[in-house]
Design an enzyme around this catalytic site. Structure first.
Site, PDB file in Angstrom:
ATOM      1  N   HIS A  51       0.836  -1.204   0.000  1.00 18.15           N
ATOM      2  CA  HIS A  51       0.000   0.000   0.000  1.00 18.15           C
ATOM      3  C   HIS A  51       0.868   1.249   0.000  1.00 18.15           C
ATOM      4  CE1 HIS A  51       1.047  -0.472   4.244  1.00 18.15           C
ATOM      5  NE2 HIS A  51       0.849   0.832   4.370  1.00 18.15           N
ATOM      6  N   HIS A  57      -1.700  10.337   6.756  1.00 19.36           N
ATOM      7  CA  HIS A  57      -1.414   9.262   7.716  1.00 19.36           C
ATOM      8  C   HIS A  57      -0.829   9.841   9.016  1.00 19.36           C
ATOM      9  CE1 HIS A  57      -0.620   5.311   9.164  1.00 19.36           C
ATOM     10  NE2 HIS A  57       0.589   5.138   8.675  1.00 19.36           N
TER      11      HIS A  57
HETATM   12 ZN   LIG Z   1       1.090   2.532   5.770  1.00 14.38          ZN
END
Ligand SMILES: [Zn+2]
Length: 208
Positions: A51, A57
């Site tokens: 990914h 994030h």
């Molecule tokens: Zn990640």
């Protein structure tokens, strides 16, 4: 044309980062049960298997995965191999000439960890000095061969903050076992999930 699929399979053998949702297929409709078709629901973390990470994030106001530029996800990519047993430092990267490279995939012994469904906490991540080195040398995309670019539970998550903070695209969960060091064309196509912190991707290398 020799293509190398460096994507890990999404199946019951896939290890899951602690406290992330494991990958499972839930049967919603099954012909064997009298339904007209087979339909499954996917359950998985946005960081399952192979990914990409988006800035969001680690930064609340950071861009989501759908904004990652295709021009950076496709193209000339260098694979380097390291035999370090600890977090990757600037000293580990110094021997490599990355002056022509904006995309770098780092092969380590991590690639031999795949196949065990148990998450391996002893995997090799990128140490703070290694992340800084990559940014300072103009790398715009970095890929690693286990489920996190970060050393396991590194306080303050320096690698993620340095790389994502500099706009570097991070690919995690590659299997580089069958890849020799060298230059390739990479095709990395993450799913177009709007606003998400990560997205599963199919990643393929072609010898250039
Ligand atoms: Zn990640």
């Amino acid at each position: 044309m020799r293509l190398i699929d460096v994507t890990v399979p999404l199946d019951a053998q896939l290890p899951t980062y602690p406290h992330n949702t494991p990958f499972t297929l839930e049967p919603i409709k099954r012909i064997a049960r009298g339904d007209s078709s087979n339909v499954s629901t996917l359950h998985m973390s946005a960081h399952s298997g192979t990914h990409v990470d988006a800035p969001r994030h680690f930064f609340d106001r950071g861009a989501g995965t759908e904004t990652l530029p295709l021009e950076m996800l496709l193209g000339r990519t260098r694979v380097i191999a390291l035999d370090t047993r600890k977090g990757i430092t600037d000293a580990d990267l110094t021997p490599f000439d990355l002056s022509e490279d904006v995309r770098v995939l780092i092969k380590t012994s991590n690639s031999r960890l795949w196949g065990s469904p148990t998450f391996q906490t002893g995997y090799i991540g990128i140490a703070e000095s290694g992340a800084k080195y990559l940014v300072e040398h103009g790398v715009k995309l970095v890929g690693v061969d286990y489920l996190s670019v970060e050393e396991f539970r590194a306080p303050g998550a320096p690698a993620h903050h340095i790389l994502l903070g500099a706009g570097v695209i991070v690919i995690e969960g590659l299997n580089l076992r069958d890849v020799d060091p060298g230059v390739y064309d990479m095709y990395c196509l993450p799913l177009r999930i709007v606003g998400c912190d990560g997205a599963p991707a199919r990643v393929v290398l072609r010898r250039s």
